[in-house]
Design an enzyme around this catalytic site. Structure first.
Site, short mmCIF file in Angstrom:
data_model
loop_
_atom_site.label_atom_id
_atom_site.label_comp_id
_atom_site.label_asym_id
_atom_site.label_seq_id
_atom_site.Cartn_x
_atom_site.Cartn_y
_atom_site.Cartn_z
N GLY A 172 0.81 -1.21 0.00
CA GLY A 172 0.00 0.00 0.00
C GLY A 172 0.84 1.26 0.00
O GLY A 172 0.56 2.22 0.71
N ALA A 173 1.90 1.26 -0.83
CA ALA A 173 2.91 2.31 -0.74
C ALA A 173 2.75 3.42 -1.77
O ALA A 173 3.65 4.24 -1.93
CB ALA A 173 4.30 1.69 -0.87
N ASN A 174 1.62 3.48 -2.45
CA ASN A 174 1.48 4.54 -3.47
C ASN A 174 0.84 5.81 -2.91
O ASN A 174 0.59 6.75 -3.66
CB ASN A 174 0.71 4.03 -4.69
CG ASN A 174 -0.70 3.57 -4.36
OD1 ASN A 174 -1.23 3.90 -3.31
ND2 ASN A 174 -1.29 2.81 -5.25
N GLY A 228 -0.16 8.10 1.16
CA GLY A 228 -0.25 8.16 2.61
C GLY A 228 1.02 7.77 3.34
O GLY A 228 2.14 8.04 2.90
N ILE A 229 0.83 7.10 4.47
CA ILE A 229 1.96 6.70 5.31
C ILE A 229 2.87 5.73 4.57
O ILE A 229 4.10 5.83 4.67
CB ILE A 229 1.45 6.07 6.63
CG1 ILE A 229 0.68 7.11 7.45
CG2 ILE A 229 2.60 5.51 7.45
CD1 ILE A 229 -0.03 6.54 8.66
N GLY A 230 2.30 4.81 3.82
CA GLY A 230 3.10 3.84 3.09
C GLY A 230 4.06 4.48 2.12
O GLY A 230 5.22 4.07 1.99
N SER A 235 -2.95 0.45 14.64
CA SER A 235 -3.64 1.69 15.00
C SER A 235 -3.82 1.74 16.51
O SER A 235 -4.10 0.72 17.15
CB SER A 235 -5.03 1.74 14.33
OG SER A 235 -5.79 2.82 14.84
N TYR A 276 -12.95 -1.76 11.70
CA TYR A 276 -11.56 -1.32 11.57
C TYR A 276 -10.79 -1.54 12.87
O TYR A 276 -9.70 -2.11 12.87
CB TYR A 276 -11.52 0.15 11.18
CG TYR A 276 -10.12 0.72 11.09
CD1 TYR A 276 -9.33 0.48 9.97
CD2 TYR A 276 -9.59 1.49 12.12
CE1 TYR A 276 -8.05 1.00 9.88
CE2 TYR A 276 -8.31 2.01 12.05
CZ TYR A 276 -7.54 1.76 10.92
OH TYR A 276 -6.26 2.27 10.85
#
Length: 245
Positions: free
Chosen positions: A18-20, A22-24, A141, A165
């Protein structure tokens, strides 16, 4: 990999899911800035390609949908050796309480936040076992902390909102402990991070916040570059302090 977060680690290889965005994306950027070869895990090839171009350096595109077994297996076949795995991909499907939620929202949330972590970690274990110092960081989280969700000093709403979540992150914390126990004899360090509220597209509250994703990413990078005497099986806040289970 070399010794710890302040040393030259340009011989290391990392994968961030999920690196494209936000935090990633910030984790991938900071690891690349440290000199590592970083696989930018992205479900969308074009968005991943743009991220790789933006980061530059040692960034490499790896098309990876953590909810698709065939995608996970295909991605794992492309990575022969791996020092660091950051399980960052996460979703929030619905924000209701448990009585308000439907089963599908729970399934969709767990598919990425729990089962996706299990699938990716197990698929990349052979590559990680080839590392002298394998590290796994699970982006959790603080809302998954049962301690922070209960009692007079609760930090998060006690009305039960975000049940899918928050419970998925509680499950991820447990999974972190179990991986740490199972892999301790092989030199793995496996930890979970509470990144704090950041300006991401996770939900409306996050989107409206002024929390810097790069600040949270720095906490993940610290755990990714732990020295041999670093902790394992822990839940850590973004600032390096322990987070309660």
């Amino acid at each position: 990999m070399n010794d710890g977060p302040n040393s030259d680690v340009n011989d290391g290889t990392a994968l961030v899911t999920g690196a494209n965005k936000g935090i990633g994306k910030e984790i991938a950027r900071q690891l690349a800035d440290a000199g590592l070869t970083v696989y930018v895990g992205s479900r969308d090839a074009e968005r991943g390609r743009r991220t790789v171009e933006e980061i530059g350096g040692g960034a490499r595109l790896l098309v990876l949908d953590v909810t698709d077994g065939r995608s996970v297996d295909a991605a794992a076949r492309q990575v022969g050796e791996l020092d660091i795995l950051v399980n960052n991909a996460g979703v929030m499907v619905g924000g209701g309480t448990a009585p308000e939620s439907d089963i599908d929202s729970f399934r969709a949330t767990y598919e990425t936040n729990v089962f996706g972590v299990l699938a990716v970690t197990n698929a990349f274990l052979p590559a990680l076992r080839r590392s002298a110092r394998p590290r796994i960081v699970n982006i959790s989280s603080g809302t998954g902390s049962l301690t922070w969700s209960t009692g007079p000093d609760a930090q998060f709403p006690t009305v039960g909102s975000g049940a899918a979540y928050r419970s998925s992150k509680t499950a991820l914390n447990a999974l972190t402990v179990f991986y740490a126990h199972a892999l301790a004899g092989d030199g793995f360090k496996v930890n979970a991070l509470a990144p704090g509220l950041r300006a991401t597209d996770l939900n409306a509250r996050a989107a409206a916040s002024d929390g810097d994703p790069a600040e949270a990413a720095a906490g993940a990078v610290r755990l990714a570059l732990l020295p041999d005497d670093g902790p394992t099986g822990g839940f850590h806040s973004w600032d390096g302090t322990p987070a309660p289970w």
